[in-house]
Design a protein around this motif. Structure first.
Motif, PDB file in Angstrom:
ATOM      1  N   ALA A 273     -20.997  72.802 -48.436  1.00 28.65           N
ATOM      2  CA  ALA A 273     -19.790  73.337 -47.816  1.00 28.65           C
ATOM      3  C   ALA A 273     -19.755  73.040 -46.322  1.00 28.65           C
ATOM      4  O   ALA A 273     -18.695  72.732 -45.758  1.00 28.65           O
ATOM      5  N   ALA A 274     -20.915  73.142 -45.658  1.00 26.85           N
ATOM      6  CA  ALA A 274     -20.979  72.841 -44.227  1.00 26.85           C
ATOM      7  C   ALA A 274     -20.619  71.383 -43.959  1.00 26.85           C
ATOM      8  O   ALA A 274     -19.897  71.063 -43.004  1.00 26.85           O
ATOM      9  N   TRP A 275     -21.143  70.484 -44.809  1.00 25.94           N
ATOM     10  CA  TRP A 275     -20.821  69.057 -44.647  1.00 25.94           C
ATOM     11  C   TRP A 275     -19.333  68.819 -44.884  1.00 25.94           C
ATOM     12  O   TRP A 275     -18.681  68.098 -44.125  1.00 25.94           O
ATOM     13  N   TRP A 276     -18.786  69.427 -45.904  1.00 25.02           N
ATOM     14  CA  TRP A 276     -17.372  69.250 -46.226  1.00 25.02           C
ATOM     15  C   TRP A 276     -16.484  69.775 -45.090  1.00 25.02           C
ATOM     16  O   TRP A 276     -15.505  69.142 -44.706  1.00 25.02           O
ATOM     17  N   HIS A 277     -16.858  70.914 -44.532  1.00 27.14           N
ATOM     18  CA  HIS A 277     -16.068  71.538 -43.473  1.00 27.14           C
ATOM     19  C   HIS A 277     -16.043  70.678 -42.211  1.00 27.14           C
ATOM     20  O   HIS A 277     -15.025  70.629 -41.485  1.00 27.14           O
ATOM     21  N   SER A 278     -17.144  70.006 -41.921  1.00 29.19           N
ATOM     22  CA  SER A 278     -17.232  69.220 -40.687  1.00 29.19           C
ATOM     23  C   SER A 278     -16.765  67.779 -40.850  1.00 29.19           C
ATOM     24  O   SER A 278     -16.729  67.027 -39.883  1.00 29.19           O
ATOM     25  N   THR A 279     -16.428  67.384 -42.084  1.00 32.48           N
ATOM     26  CA  THR A 279     -16.015  66.000 -42.346  1.00 32.48           C
ATOM     27  C   THR A 279     -14.516  65.977 -42.605  1.00 32.48           C
ATOM     28  O   THR A 279     -14.046  66.404 -43.666  1.00 32.48           O
ATOM     29  N   SER A 280     -13.766  65.461 -41.625  1.00 29.92           N
ATOM     30  CA  SER A 280     -12.304  65.451 -41.747  1.00 29.92           C
ATOM     31  C   SER A 280     -11.830  64.377 -42.708  1.00 29.92           C
ATOM     32  O   SER A 280     -10.880  64.580 -43.477  1.00 29.92           O
ATOM     33  N   ALA A 281     -12.468  63.208 -42.684  1.00 33.57           N
ATOM     34  CA  ALA A 281     -12.069  62.108 -43.559  1.00 33.57           C
ATOM     35  C   ALA A 281     -13.209  61.116 -43.685  1.00 33.57           C
ATOM     36  O   ALA A 281     -14.057  61.002 -42.787  1.00 33.57           O
ATOM     37  N   VAL A 282     -13.240  60.411 -44.813  1.00 36.90           N
ATOM     38  CA  VAL A 282     -14.236  59.365 -45.033  1.00 36.90           C
ATOM     39  C   VAL A 282     -13.492  58.096 -45.436  1.00 36.90           C
ATOM     40  O   VAL A 282     -12.838  58.058 -46.481  1.00 36.90           O
ATOM     41  N   THR A 283     -13.591  57.080 -44.601  1.00 35.48           N
ATOM     42  CA  THR A 283     -12.878  55.827 -44.874  1.00 35.48           C
ATOM     43  C   THR A 283     -13.795  54.640 -44.694  1.00 35.48           C
ATOM     44  O   THR A 283     -14.630  54.619 -43.776  1.00 35.48           O
ATOM     45  N   GLY A 284     -13.631  53.659 -45.534  1.00 38.72           N
ATOM     46  CA  GLY A 284     -14.382  52.416 -45.429  1.00 38.72           C
ATOM     47  C   GLY A 284     -15.834  52.567 -45.817  1.00 38.72           C
ATOM     48  O   GLY A 284     -16.363  53.673 -45.962  1.00 38.72           O
ATOM     49  N   ALA A 285     -16.505  51.415 -45.976  1.00 34.76           N
ATOM     50  CA  ALA A 285     -17.917  51.411 -46.376  1.00 34.76           C
ATOM     51  C   ALA A 285     -18.789  52.099 -45.344  1.00 34.76           C
ATOM     52  O   ALA A 285     -19.706  52.863 -45.694  1.00 34.76           O
ATOM     53  N   ALA A 286     -18.508  51.845 -44.060  1.00 35.81           N
ATOM     54  CA  ALA A 286     -19.311  52.465 -43.008  1.00 35.81           C
ATOM     55  C   ALA A 286     -19.187  53.986 -43.056  1.00 35.81           C
ATOM     56  O   ALA A 286     -20.175  54.718 -42.899  1.00 35.81           O
ATOM     57  N   GLY A 287     -17.962  54.478 -43.276  1.00 37.25           N
ATOM     58  CA  GLY A 287     -17.752  55.917 -43.342  1.00 37.25           C
ATOM     59  C   GLY A 287     -18.460  56.554 -44.521  1.00 37.25           C
ATOM     60  O   GLY A 287     -19.040  57.639 -44.393  1.00 37.25           O
ATOM     61  N   TRP A 288     -18.390  55.901 -45.682  1.00 41.12           N
ATOM     62  CA  TRP A 288     -19.060  56.451 -46.865  1.00 41.12           C
ATOM     63  C   TRP A 288     -20.580  56.452 -46.697  1.00 41.12           C
ATOM     64  O   TRP A 288     -21.258  57.417 -47.065  1.00 41.12           O
ATOM     65  N   LEU A 289     -21.118  55.370 -46.135  1.00 36.56           N
ATOM     66  CA  LEU A 289     -22.569  55.315 -45.931  1.00 36.56           C
ATOM     67  C   LEU A 289     -23.023  56.350 -44.909  1.00 36.56           C
ATOM     68  O   LEU A 289     -24.025  57.047 -45.110  1.00 36.56           O
ATOM     69  N   THR A 290     -22.281  56.465 -43.819  1.00 38.70           N
ATOM     70  CA  THR A 290     -22.638  57.451 -42.796  1.00 38.70           C
ATOM     71  C   THR A 290     -22.528  58.878 -43.344  1.00 38.70           C
ATOM     72  O   THR A 290     -23.390  59.727 -43.095  1.00 38.70           O
ATOM     73  N   GLY A 291     -21.464  59.126 -44.118  1.00 41.82           N
ATOM     74  CA  GLY A 291     -21.308  60.445 -44.731  1.00 41.82           C
ATOM     75  C   GLY A 291     -22.441  60.766 -45.681  1.00 41.82           C
ATOM     76  O   GLY A 291     -22.954  61.897 -45.705  1.00 41.82           O
ATOM     77  N   ALA A 292     -22.849  59.771 -46.474  1.00 40.39           N
ATOM     78  CA  ALA A 292     -23.969  59.973 -47.392  1.00 40.39           C
ATOM     79  C   ALA A 292     -25.259  60.238 -46.620  1.00 40.39           C
ATOM     80  O   ALA A 292     -26.084  61.077 -47.017  1.00 40.39           O
ATOM     81  N   GLY A 293     -25.411  59.538 -45.500  1.00 40.30           N
ATOM     82  CA  GLY A 293     -26.600  59.747 -44.678  1.00 40.30           C
ATOM     83  C   GLY A 293     -26.663  61.143 -44.103  1.00 40.30           C
ATOM     84  O   GLY A 293     -27.724  61.786 -44.079  1.00 40.30           O
ATOM     85  N   ARG A 294     -25.525  61.637 -43.634  1.00 36.52           N
ATOM     86  CA  ARG A 294     -25.498  62.993 -43.075  1.00 36.52           C
ATOM     87  C   ARG A 294     -25.743  64.047 -44.162  1.00 36.52           C
ATOM     88  O   ARG A 294     -26.451  65.032 -43.934  1.00 36.52           O
ATOM     89  N   LEU A 295     -25.136  63.835 -45.328  1.00 36.48           N
ATOM     90  CA  LEU A 295     -25.313  64.806 -46.408  1.00 36.48           C
ATOM     91  C   LEU A 295     -26.756  64.848 -46.896  1.00 36.48           C
ATOM     92  O   LEU A 295     -27.335  65.928 -47.076  1.00 36.48           O
TER      93      LEU A 295
END
Length: 459
Positions: free
Chosen positions: A48-70
């Protein structure tokens, strides 16, 4: 009290209670299930904390970075959980059991390694795509130019190294003492990783997430320090344990009787174990687990030790008066597990140690099957026979080669040897291969898993 008198007193069982303890028992699985629900709830809060702080995920870089943070957040959440599972919290020790807590710890440790590895790979790759750089060059830049990343890198090396020495293949090649010292690196790794999480974690840079995360780590540290350091220290001062006597029981097996003060306050129970540190050269720096081999007395505790490593081998040379530090009692391998008035106890080798204490005190109709390679390897023979005679319990020795008794500890053999087998609670202790095969045989014979009770003290 002389050693002979103590052994005679330890062999005297209390009154058998065929109807059980007389009090209503909650399900032995209640606390384990609640603990798992609590762990799952914590992981959901991290998501929930990750979802709350992530406004949007776009492109390969965004998905990889989001996965890294999660994966980084989940790794940060799992690390204190591993410490809490090994903090010797009384409710977990008595209701979950040390062996199950250790299995959860090992399971969580593997996932921590997976999460940390995934975090490194995805966050580095995601940043590299964002900056248009080679992932290797990006990784070097992150380590040496981002704040607190040197500590994060050291924490990662320690965690992965600890994971490597904790792998089953590696553990088989080292002594308990070596594994114990190497495993202490986990504490340093988690401490080093904390500042990296707070400084570099985007989700933890805002309130109240940062305060809650810091409180979570602080609480874990306080609980660990309380139960692993302060409580044992206070108990040492209170109970003043020391070696009373050491007596041989069989080939390479010795009973150690400890004397102390106010030992009834420990509320130790048959089937439980302590982690003992004998304050003498070569033994004082490692706490090894040893089971009670007799019901505890107001001023005496008896443990039986087999020569399986440097620590246990040195126990034979202990002198009366040697001071002992003791953590415990631990373990859920107790009377509370039983739900039936019929109980089957199965022991092999030095696994008779906790079983002998249970044979002395468990209420109900008891049958003990004791597997040994030879007559010389049977421990506590006279004590077991005295207990069996006084309680009207059934005692069966299975002595000889595996070929001779190959069909006994099978589904068919156990069903023939123990009438109404499926109506029994079964307590089992012995070498790991034997334990696995007997559990499988019991399940094939129709014994429900909830009626099969065992604890493993393997590291």
């Amino acid at each position: 009290m002389s050693t002979t008198a103590l052994r005679r007193e330890a062999a005297r069982p209390g009154p058998a209670r065929p109807g059980g303890s007389g009090r209503a028992k909650t399900s032995p699985e209640l606390v384990p299930r609640l603990a798992l629900v609590l762990l799952a709830f914590g992981a959901a809060m991290v998501l929930a904390a990750w979802w709350h702080s992530t406004s949007a995920v776009t492109g390969a870089a965004g998905w990889l970075t989001g996965a890294g943070r999660l994966t980084g957040l989940l790794a940060g959440y799992v690390a204190p959980v591993l410490l809490l599972l090994m903090a010797r919290i009384p409710v977990l020790e008595r209701r979950v059991g040390s062996d199950r807590s250790a299995r959860w710890h090992a399971f969580g440790g593997r996932y921590l390694v997976y999460l940390v590895t995934a975090h490194i790979l995805t966050i580095t790759w995601g940043y590299a795509l964002t900056d248009g750089r080679n992932p290797l060059a990006e990784g070097v830049d992150i380590v040496f130019h981002y704040p607190e990343m040197i500590k994060g890198a050291l924490a990662t090396i320690l965690m992965l190294g600890t994971g490597a020495v904790s792998a089953r293949a590696a553990r088989r090649r080292m002594s308990y003492e070596t594994w114990y010292y190497l495993h202490l690196a986990t504490y340093l790794a988690i401490a080093l990783s904390f500042s990296h999480q707070i400084v570099n974690g985007a989700e933890l840079s805002v309130q109240p997430e940062q305060t809650l995360w810091s409180a979570y780590y602080a609480l874990a540290a306080v609980i660990l320090g309380w139960y692993r350091l302060l409580v044992p220290y206070l108990r040492d001062r209170r109970h003043r344990l020391q070696v009373h006597s050491v007596a041989p029981e069989g080939p390479g097996v010795y009973s150690v009787v400890l004397r102390g003060e106010h030992l009834e306050e420990l509320k130790a129970r048959p089937g439980q174990f302590f982690r003992l540190q004998f304050q003498t050269r070569g033994l004082r720096w490692v706490a090894s687990p040893y089971s009670l081999s007799a019901a505890p007395l107001p001023n005496f505790l008896r443990f039986t030790v087999k020569n399986l490593g440097e620590h246990s081998a040195a126990v034979a040379g202990l002198r009366p008066g040697t001071k002992v530090r003791a953590e415990g009692p631990y373990g859920a391998f107790t009377e509370d597990k039983a739900r039936s008035a019929r109980v089957l106890l199965i022991a092999a080798g030095v696994g008779i140690t906790p079983i002998r204490a249970l044979f002395e005190t468990l209420p109900g109709q008891l049958t003990l099957l004791y597997r040994a390679g030879s007559d010389e390897e049977i421990l506590f023979r006279s004590e077991l026979e005295q207990i069996a005679n006084r309680r009207g319990a059934r005692l069966v020795y299975l002595v000889g080669s595996r070929r001779r008794h190959g069909g006994t500890l099978t589904a068919k053999g156990l069903s023939q040897l123990v009438p109404a087998l499926t109506e029994h609670d079964v307590y089992l202790c012995g070498p790991e291969p034997m334990r696995r095969s007997v559990i499988d045989a019991l399940r094939r014979a129709g014994v429900r898993g909830s009626r099969i009770h065992h604890e493993s003290f393997e590291f």
